[in-house]
Design a protein around this motif. Structure first.
Motif, PDB file in Angstrom:
ATOM      1  N   VAL A  82     -12.866   2.317   2.557  1.00 26.71           N
ATOM      2  CA  VAL A  82     -12.338   2.656   1.310  1.00 26.71           C
ATOM      3  C   VAL A  82     -13.465   2.883   0.489  1.00 26.71           C
ATOM      4  CG1 VAL A  82      -9.949   1.459   1.901  1.00 26.71           C
ATOM      5  CG2 VAL A  82     -12.079   0.094   0.810  1.00 26.71           C
ATOM      6  N   GLN A  83     -13.104   3.629  -0.675  1.00 25.62           N
ATOM      7  CA  GLN A  83     -14.185   3.658  -1.695  1.00 25.62           C
ATOM      8  C   GLN A  83     -13.179   3.886  -3.055  1.00 25.62           C
ATOM      9  OE1 GLN A  83     -16.519   6.926  -0.543  1.00 25.62           O
ATOM     10  NE2 GLN A  83     -14.951   8.566  -1.553  1.00 25.62           N
ATOM     11  N   PRO A  84     -13.906   3.578  -4.091  1.00 22.86           N
ATOM     12  CA  PRO A  84     -12.882   3.710  -5.419  1.00 22.86           C
ATOM     13  C   PRO A  84     -12.935   5.170  -5.801  1.00 22.86           C
ATOM     14  CG  PRO A  84     -15.286   2.691  -5.814  1.00 22.86           C
ATOM     15  CD  PRO A  84     -15.369   2.929  -4.254  1.00 22.86           C
ATOM     16  N   ILE A  85     -11.856   5.642  -6.068  1.00 21.02           N
ATOM     17  CA  ILE A  85     -11.819   6.989  -6.461  1.00 21.02           C
ATOM     18  C   ILE A  85     -11.367   7.120  -8.086  1.00 21.02           C
ATOM     19  CG2 ILE A  85     -11.051   7.923  -4.363  1.00 21.02           C
ATOM     20  CD1 ILE A  85      -7.957   7.887  -5.300  1.00 21.02           C
ATOM     21  N   VAL A  86     -10.846   6.159  -8.714  1.00 15.39           N
ATOM     22  CA  VAL A  86     -10.577   6.082 -10.065  1.00 15.39           C
ATOM     23  C   VAL A  86     -10.940   4.763 -10.532  1.00 15.39           C
ATOM     24  CG1 VAL A  86      -8.883   6.206 -11.813  1.00 15.39           C
ATOM     25  CG2 VAL A  86      -8.567   7.423  -9.820  1.00 15.39           C
ATOM     26  N   ALA A  87     -11.763   4.855 -11.582  1.00 13.83           N
ATOM     27  CA  ALA A  87     -12.072   3.469 -12.090  1.00 13.83           C
ATOM     28  C   ALA A  87     -11.743   3.726 -13.702  1.00 13.83           C
ATOM     29  CB  ALA A  87     -13.519   3.041 -11.932  1.00 13.83           C
ATOM     30  N   LYS A  88     -11.024   2.682 -14.434  1.00 18.37           N
ATOM     31  CA  LYS A  88     -10.523   2.867 -15.999  1.00 18.37           C
ATOM     32  C   LYS A  88     -11.552   2.095 -16.409  1.00 18.37           C
ATOM     33  CE  LYS A  88      -6.028   4.952 -15.457  1.00 18.37           C
ATOM     34  NZ  LYS A  88      -4.722   4.715 -15.809  1.00 18.37           N
ATOM     35  N   ASP A 119       0.959  -1.169  -0.079  1.00 19.16           N
ATOM     36  CA  ASP A 119      -0.043  -0.105   0.040  1.00 19.16           C
ATOM     37  C   ASP A 119       0.846   1.132   0.032  1.00 19.16           C
ATOM     38  OD1 ASP A 119      -2.380  -1.563   0.038  1.00 19.16           O
ATOM     39  OD2 ASP A 119      -2.523  -1.215   2.013  1.00 19.16           O
ATOM     40  N   GLU A 120       1.754   1.176   0.828  1.00 17.24           N
ATOM     41  CA  GLU A 120       2.851   2.491   1.005  1.00 17.24           C
ATOM     42  C   GLU A 120       3.442   2.729  -0.429  1.00 17.24           C
ATOM     43  OE1 GLU A 120       4.519   5.758   2.484  1.00 17.24           O
ATOM     44  OE2 GLU A 120       3.111   4.634   3.272  1.00 17.24           O
ATOM     45  N   LYS A 121       3.995   1.436  -1.117  1.00 11.58           N
ATOM     46  CA  LYS A 121       4.840   1.711  -2.177  1.00 11.58           C
ATOM     47  C   LYS A 121       4.036   2.091  -3.237  1.00 11.58           C
ATOM     48  CE  LYS A 121       8.249  -1.901  -1.397  1.00 11.58           C
ATOM     49  NZ  LYS A 121       8.808  -3.074  -1.965  1.00 11.58           N
ATOM     50  N   ILE A 122       2.529   1.761  -3.406  1.00  6.93           N
ATOM     51  CA  ILE A 122       1.572   2.190  -4.320  1.00  6.93           C
ATOM     52  C   ILE A 122       1.443   3.617  -4.162  1.00  6.93           C
ATOM     53  CG2 ILE A 122      -0.704   2.046  -5.005  1.00  6.93           C
ATOM     54  CD1 ILE A 122      -0.756  -1.012  -4.552  1.00  6.93           C
ATOM     55  N   LYS A 123       1.231   4.052  -2.812  1.00  8.33           N
ATOM     56  CA  LYS A 123       1.063   5.650  -2.582  1.00  8.33           C
ATOM     57  C   LYS A 123       2.175   6.241  -3.180  1.00  8.33           C
ATOM     58  CE  LYS A 123      -0.338   8.525   1.109  1.00  8.33           C
ATOM     59  NZ  LYS A 123      -0.745   8.500   2.840  1.00  8.33           N
ATOM     60  N   ILE A 124       3.415   5.889  -3.005  1.00  8.27           N
ATOM     61  CA  ILE A 124       4.622   6.810  -3.491  1.00  8.27           C
ATOM     62  C   ILE A 124       4.610   6.720  -4.912  1.00  8.27           C
ATOM     63  CG2 ILE A 124       7.002   6.613  -3.473  1.00  8.27           C
ATOM     64  CD1 ILE A 124       6.799   5.343  -0.240  1.00  8.27           C
ATOM     65  N   GLY A 125       4.230   5.538  -5.419  1.00  8.88           N
ATOM     66  CA  GLY A 125       4.078   5.384  -6.861  1.00  8.88           C
ATOM     67  C   GLY A 125       3.418   6.248  -7.685  1.00  8.88           C
ATOM     68  N   GLU A 126       2.206   6.550  -7.092  1.00 14.63           N
ATOM     69  CA  GLU A 126       1.023   7.442  -7.443  1.00 14.63           C
ATOM     70  C   GLU A 126       1.668   8.746  -7.636  1.00 14.63           C
ATOM     71  OE1 GLU A 126      -2.223   6.077  -5.564  1.00 14.63           O
ATOM     72  OE2 GLU A 126      -2.856   4.478  -6.733  1.00 14.63           O
ATOM     73  N   LYS A 127       2.183   9.100  -6.356  1.00 14.14           N
ATOM     74  CA  LYS A 127       2.794  10.443  -6.169  1.00 14.14           C
ATOM     75  C   LYS A 127       3.793  10.741  -7.184  1.00 14.14           C
ATOM     76  CE  LYS A 127       4.741  13.851  -3.101  1.00 14.14           C
ATOM     77  NZ  LYS A 127       5.449  13.785  -1.949  1.00 14.14           N
ATOM     78  N   SER A 128       4.705   9.724  -7.553  1.00 16.23           N
ATOM     79  CA  SER A 128       5.875  10.062  -8.483  1.00 16.23           C
ATOM     80  C   SER A 128       5.077   9.983  -9.753  1.00 16.23           C
ATOM     81  CB  SER A 128       6.591   8.738  -8.394  1.00 16.23           C
ATOM     82  OG  SER A 128       7.563   8.667  -7.152  1.00 16.23           O
ATOM     83  N   LEU A 129       4.173   9.247 -10.172  1.00 27.35           N
ATOM     84  CA  LEU A 129       3.326   9.291 -11.383  1.00 27.35           C
ATOM     85  C   LEU A 129       2.728  10.939 -11.607  1.00 27.35           C
ATOM     86  CD1 LEU A 129       2.663   7.955 -14.084  1.00 27.35           C
ATOM     87  CD2 LEU A 129       0.511   7.215 -12.765  1.00 27.35           C
ATOM     88  N   CYS A 175       6.626   8.131 -16.787  1.00 26.65           N
ATOM     89  CA  CYS A 175       5.328   7.871 -16.555  1.00 26.65           C
ATOM     90  C   CYS A 175       4.942   6.605 -16.986  1.00 26.65           C
ATOM     91  CB  CYS A 175       4.193   8.584 -17.332  1.00 26.65           C
ATOM     92  SG  CYS A 175       4.156  10.312 -16.702  1.00 26.65           S
ATOM     93  N   ALA A 176       5.350   5.787 -18.028  1.00 21.03           N
ATOM     94  CA  ALA A 176       5.250   4.562 -18.694  1.00 21.03           C
ATOM     95  C   ALA A 176       5.900   3.754 -17.664  1.00 21.03           C
ATOM     96  CB  ALA A 176       5.943   4.812 -19.733  1.00 21.03           C
ATOM     97  N   ARG A 177       7.145   4.043 -17.177  1.00 19.24           N
ATOM     98  CA  ARG A 177       8.046   2.920 -16.344  1.00 19.24           C
ATOM     99  C   ARG A 177       7.261   3.113 -14.862  1.00 19.24           C
ATOM    100  NH1 ARG A 177      10.978   4.490 -12.380  1.00 19.24           N
ATOM    101  NH2 ARG A 177      11.364   6.808 -13.222  1.00 19.24           N
ATOM    102  N   ILE A 178       6.608   4.138 -14.285  1.00 22.65           N
ATOM    103  CA  ILE A 178       6.052   4.100 -13.144  1.00 22.65           C
ATOM    104  C   ILE A 178       4.954   3.376 -13.193  1.00 22.65           C
ATOM    105  CG2 ILE A 178       5.210   5.857 -11.416  1.00 22.65           C
ATOM    106  CD1 ILE A 178       7.141   7.659 -12.208  1.00 22.65           C
ATOM    107  N   GLU A 179       4.121   3.591 -14.463  1.00 28.02           N
ATOM    108  CA  GLU A 179       2.728   3.075 -14.614  1.00 28.02           C
ATOM    109  C   GLU A 179       2.940   1.507 -14.292  1.00 28.02           C
ATOM    110  OE1 GLU A 179      -1.173   2.535 -14.275  1.00 28.02           O
ATOM    111  OE2 GLU A 179      -0.469   4.562 -14.370  1.00 28.02           O
ATOM    112  N   ASN A 180       4.023   0.966 -15.206  1.00 29.86           N
ATOM    113  CA  ASN A 180       4.273  -0.537 -15.281  1.00 29.86           C
ATOM    114  C   ASN A 180       4.548  -1.088 -13.842  1.00 29.86           C
ATOM    115  OD1 ASN A 180       4.764  -2.938 -16.447  1.00 29.86           O
ATOM    116  ND2 ASN A 180       6.903  -2.592 -16.528  1.00 29.86           N
ATOM    117  N   GLU A 181       5.410  -0.290 -13.157  1.00 30.97           N
ATOM    118  CA  GLU A 181       5.811  -0.608 -11.873  1.00 30.97           C
ATOM    119  C   GLU A 181       4.102  -0.793 -10.863  1.00 30.97           C
ATOM    120  OE1 GLU A 181       8.565   2.159 -10.263  1.00 30.97           O
ATOM    121  OE2 GLU A 181      10.276   1.425 -11.823  1.00 30.97           O
ATOM    122  N   LEU A 182       3.647   0.447 -10.932  1.00 33.26           N
ATOM    123  CA  LEU A 182       2.253   0.298 -10.323  1.00 33.26           C
ATOM    124  C   LEU A 182       1.412  -0.851 -10.502  1.00 33.26           C
ATOM    125  CD1 LEU A 182       1.364   4.298 -10.164  1.00 33.26           C
ATOM    126  CD2 LEU A 182       1.816   2.798  -8.359  1.00 33.26           C
TER     127      LEU A 182
END
Length: 122
Positions: A100-106, A51-61, A73-80
């Motif tokens: 928790v609730q969904p905030i982004v749904a693609k 969860d922490e790594k995802i949060k950091i990755g989303e900020k980096s993205l 962006c491409a590299r970070i999105e792949n890591e995420l």
């Protein structure tokens, strides 16, 4: 992770049986297997760690997008994507489930949901 934990439980059962039967050589072999298995389990990421790594990755993205650094962006999105896949193996804890609730749904071109991110609510 769950496979390793199941195997650990089975080995602990075998260990107890061997101890009760005074088969100490077998106990040594089982304990050696348990030590290796416990080391593997300890080295695996936890849900909180992911969860922490995802949060950091989303900020980096977000930062990479703001800088228009699309290679990053491409590299970070792949890591995420990999982190989210690993995180999906863990259940959402009951305590967190209500917060928790969904905030982004693609969705894809057919309208099928392909990705979802969550945020905690208070």
């Amino acid at each position: 992770r769950s496979e390793l934990i199941k195997k650990e439980g089975a080995l602990k059962g075998e260990f107890e049986e061997a101890m009760q039967a005074h088969k100490y050589e077998k106990c040594g072999d089982i304990q050696a297997e348990l030590d290796i298995l416990e080391e593997k389990i300890a080295s695996l990421p936890t849900a909180e760690n992911l969860d922490e790594k995802i949060k950091i990755g989303e900020k980096s993205l977000s930062e990479a997008m703001a800088r228009k650094n699309f290679e990053a962006c491409a590299r970070i999105e792949n890591e995420l994507s990999q982190l989210r896949s690993q995180r999906a193996e863990f259940p959402v804890s009951e305590a967190k489930q209500d917060r928790v609730q969904p905030i982004v749904a693609k969705v894809d071109e057919k309208g099928k949901r392909v990705e979802e991110r969550f945020e905690e609510v208070e």
